[in-house]
Write a protein that holds these residues in place. Structure first.
Motif, mmCIF file in Angstrom:
data_model
loop_
_atom_site.group_PDB
_atom_site.id
_atom_site.type_symbol
_atom_site.label_atom_id
_atom_site.label_comp_id
_atom_site.label_asym_id
_atom_site.label_seq_id
_atom_site.Cartn_x
_atom_site.Cartn_y
_atom_site.Cartn_z
ATOM 1 N N LYS A 74 0.729 -1.105 0.128
ATOM 2 C CA LYS A 74 0.021 0.089 0.032
ATOM 3 C C LYS A 74 0.955 1.024 0.060
ATOM 4 C CE LYS A 74 -3.822 2.417 0.611
ATOM 5 N NZ LYS A 74 -4.118 3.199 -0.394
ATOM 6 N N ALA A 75 1.912 1.362 0.866
ATOM 7 C CA ALA A 75 2.766 2.414 0.773
ATOM 8 C C ALA A 75 3.461 2.643 -0.615
ATOM 9 C CB ALA A 75 3.983 2.074 1.797
ATOM 10 N N ALA A 76 3.952 1.490 -1.220
ATOM 11 C CA ALA A 76 4.571 1.589 -2.665
ATOM 12 C C ALA A 76 3.628 2.174 -3.595
ATOM 13 C CB ALA A 76 5.009 0.270 -3.149
ATOM 14 N N GLU A 77 2.229 1.413 -3.584
ATOM 15 C CA GLU A 77 1.324 1.944 -4.389
ATOM 16 C C GLU A 77 0.814 3.527 -4.434
ATOM 17 O OE1 GLU A 77 -3.565 1.415 -5.011
ATOM 18 O OE2 GLU A 77 -2.199 -0.481 -4.510
ATOM 19 N N ASP A 78 0.826 4.006 -3.099
ATOM 20 C CA ASP A 78 0.482 5.218 -3.115
ATOM 21 C C ASP A 78 1.658 6.063 -3.106
ATOM 22 O OD1 ASP A 78 -2.242 4.750 -2.217
ATOM 23 O OD2 ASP A 78 -1.787 4.864 -0.077
ATOM 24 N N ALA A 79 2.850 5.898 -3.076
ATOM 25 C CA ALA A 79 4.036 6.549 -3.315
ATOM 26 C C ALA A 79 4.017 6.758 -5.225
ATOM 27 C CB ALA A 79 5.419 5.677 -3.172
ATOM 28 N N VAL A 80 3.783 5.635 -5.709
ATOM 29 C CA VAL A 80 3.786 5.817 -7.245
ATOM 30 C C VAL A 80 2.615 6.811 -7.482
ATOM 31 C CG1 VAL A 80 3.063 4.620 -9.205
ATOM 32 C CG2 VAL A 80 4.498 3.553 -7.819
ATOM 33 N N LYS A 81 1.512 6.855 -7.064
ATOM 34 C CA LYS A 81 0.585 7.761 -7.472
ATOM 35 C C LYS A 81 0.776 9.158 -7.246
ATOM 36 C CE LYS A 81 -3.243 4.376 -6.380
ATOM 37 N NZ LYS A 81 -4.427 3.995 -5.517
ATOM 38 N N ASP A 109 -3.634 11.785 -15.104
ATOM 39 C CA ASP A 109 -4.994 12.400 -15.782
ATOM 40 C C ASP A 109 -5.667 11.213 -16.304
ATOM 41 O OD1 ASP A 109 -4.029 15.009 -15.348
ATOM 42 O OD2 ASP A 109 -3.467 15.433 -17.093
ATOM 43 N N GLU A 110 -5.248 10.153 -16.802
ATOM 44 C CA GLU A 110 -5.800 8.967 -17.445
ATOM 45 C C GLU A 110 -6.555 8.333 -16.299
ATOM 46 O OE1 GLU A 110 -4.935 5.234 -20.185
ATOM 47 O OE2 GLU A 110 -3.344 6.609 -19.904
ATOM 48 N N ALA A 111 -5.788 7.979 -15.095
ATOM 49 C CA ALA A 111 -6.389 7.659 -14.047
ATOM 50 C C ALA A 111 -7.736 8.495 -13.578
ATOM 51 C CB ALA A 111 -5.526 7.352 -12.879
ATOM 52 N N GLU A 112 -7.431 10.000 -13.461
ATOM 53 C CA GLU A 112 -8.566 10.499 -12.860
ATOM 54 C C GLU A 112 -9.702 10.699 -14.156
ATOM 55 O OE1 GLU A 112 -7.523 15.035 -12.914
ATOM 56 O OE2 GLU A 112 -8.120 14.566 -10.649
ATOM 57 N N HIS A 113 -9.544 10.524 -15.328
ATOM 58 C CA HIS A 113 -10.552 10.414 -16.120
ATOM 59 C C HIS A 113 -11.375 9.154 -16.152
ATOM 60 C CE1 HIS A 113 -12.743 10.666 -20.298
ATOM 61 N NE2 HIS A 113 -12.096 9.156 -20.363
ATOM 62 N N GLY A 169 -11.615 7.890 -13.099
ATOM 63 C CA GLY A 169 -12.134 7.886 -11.884
ATOM 64 C C GLY A 169 -11.620 6.735 -10.763
ATOM 65 N N ARG A 170 -10.352 5.975 -11.178
ATOM 66 C CA ARG A 170 -9.563 5.254 -10.509
ATOM 67 C C ARG A 170 -8.428 4.799 -10.962
ATOM 68 N NH1 ARG A 170 -11.731 -1.083 -10.949
ATOM 69 N NH2 ARG A 170 -9.895 -1.179 -9.780
ATOM 70 N N TRP A 171 -7.581 4.040 -10.260
ATOM 71 C CA TRP A 171 -6.340 3.460 -10.768
ATOM 72 C C TRP A 171 -6.497 1.920 -11.098
ATOM 73 C CZ3 TRP A 171 -1.573 5.967 -11.901
ATOM 74 C CH2 TRP A 171 -1.481 7.156 -11.426
ATOM 75 N N PHE A 172 -5.969 1.462 -12.192
ATOM 76 C CA PHE A 172 -5.949 0.170 -12.492
ATOM 77 C C PHE A 172 -4.418 -0.274 -12.551
ATOM 78 C CE2 PHE A 172 -9.330 2.050 -15.190
ATOM 79 C CZ PHE A 172 -10.505 1.043 -14.592
ATOM 80 N N ALA A 173 -4.197 -1.703 -12.361
ATOM 81 C CA ALA A 173 -2.958 -2.017 -12.424
ATOM 82 C C ALA A 173 -1.966 -1.798 -13.456
ATOM 83 C CB ALA A 173 -2.929 -3.632 -12.121
ATOM 84 N N SER A 174 -2.638 -1.645 -14.773
ATOM 85 C CA SER A 174 -2.047 -1.440 -15.984
ATOM 86 C C SER A 174 -1.565 0.058 -16.036
ATOM 87 C CB SER A 174 -3.205 -1.553 -17.347
ATOM 88 O OG SER A 174 -4.186 -0.871 -17.011
ATOM 89 N N LEU A 175 -2.500 1.108 -15.284
ATOM 90 C CA LEU A 175 -2.125 2.295 -15.277
ATOM 91 C C LEU A 175 -0.789 2.600 -14.290
ATOM 92 C CD1 LEU A 175 -5.538 4.432 -15.369
ATOM 93 C CD2 LEU A 175 -3.674 4.442 -16.932
ATOM 94 N N LEU A 176 -0.843 1.796 -13.021
ATOM 95 C CA LEU A 176 0.347 2.038 -12.115
ATOM 96 C C LEU A 176 1.398 1.505 -12.731
ATOM 97 C CD1 LEU A 176 -1.524 0.355 -9.249
ATOM 98 C CD2 LEU A 176 -0.549 2.858 -8.966
#
Length: 136
Positions: free
Chosen positions: A46-53, A65-69, A71-78
């Motif tokens: 969770k710490a790593a995921e949020d750091a990436v964001k 911006d793609e994640a915002e569009h 409305g969420r993050w997908f694994a592929s976007l991360l």
């Protein structure tokens, strides 16, 4: 659409504060020391995921911006964010993310990692987390 859902969409994605990311990491380390390996893996991930964001918002705005569009993050976007961030910030991003993903899948979901494996992955995740220290 409910008012709450509509409101959160207007404001965009929620970004975890840097201090919260550091808290997740410390909690993961404490759980690891107590031998609570599965939960340690998830906190560290969770710490790593949020750091990436957080880093994506600053250094890979096109992915953010793609994640915002969406409305969420997908694994592929991360993963897309990690690839973009690596070109600007170096391999600590991709190494940290790869180890975090292993902790998430093999440690949390599959419950197949021992303390030594988690400790080794943690050292790489810490390098990723360090990259957010200079951000406000």
């Amino acid at each position: 659409m409910s008012e709450a859902a509509s409101h959160s969409r207007i404001e965009g994605l929620v970004v975890t504060p840097v201090e919260e990311v550091k808290r997740f990491l410390k909690e993961g380390e404490a759980l690891l020391e107590k031998g609570e390996l599965v939960q340690a893996c998830e906190k560290i991930y969770k710490a790593a995921e949020d750091a990436v964001k957080i880093l994506a918002k600053e250094y890979a705005p096109e992915v953010y911006d793609e994640a915002e569009h969406n409305g969420r993050w997908f694994a592929s976007l991360l993963r897309k964010a990690v690839r973009s961030l690596e070109t600007r910030l170096g391999e600590d991003v991709s190494h940290g993310w790869a180890e975090a993903w292993i902790l998430h899948v093999e440690g949390f979901h599959e419950k197949r990692l021992g303390k030594e494996d988690i400790t080794w992955g943690l050292k790489h995740v810490k390098k990723l987390i360090k990259l957010i220290n200079n951000l406000k």
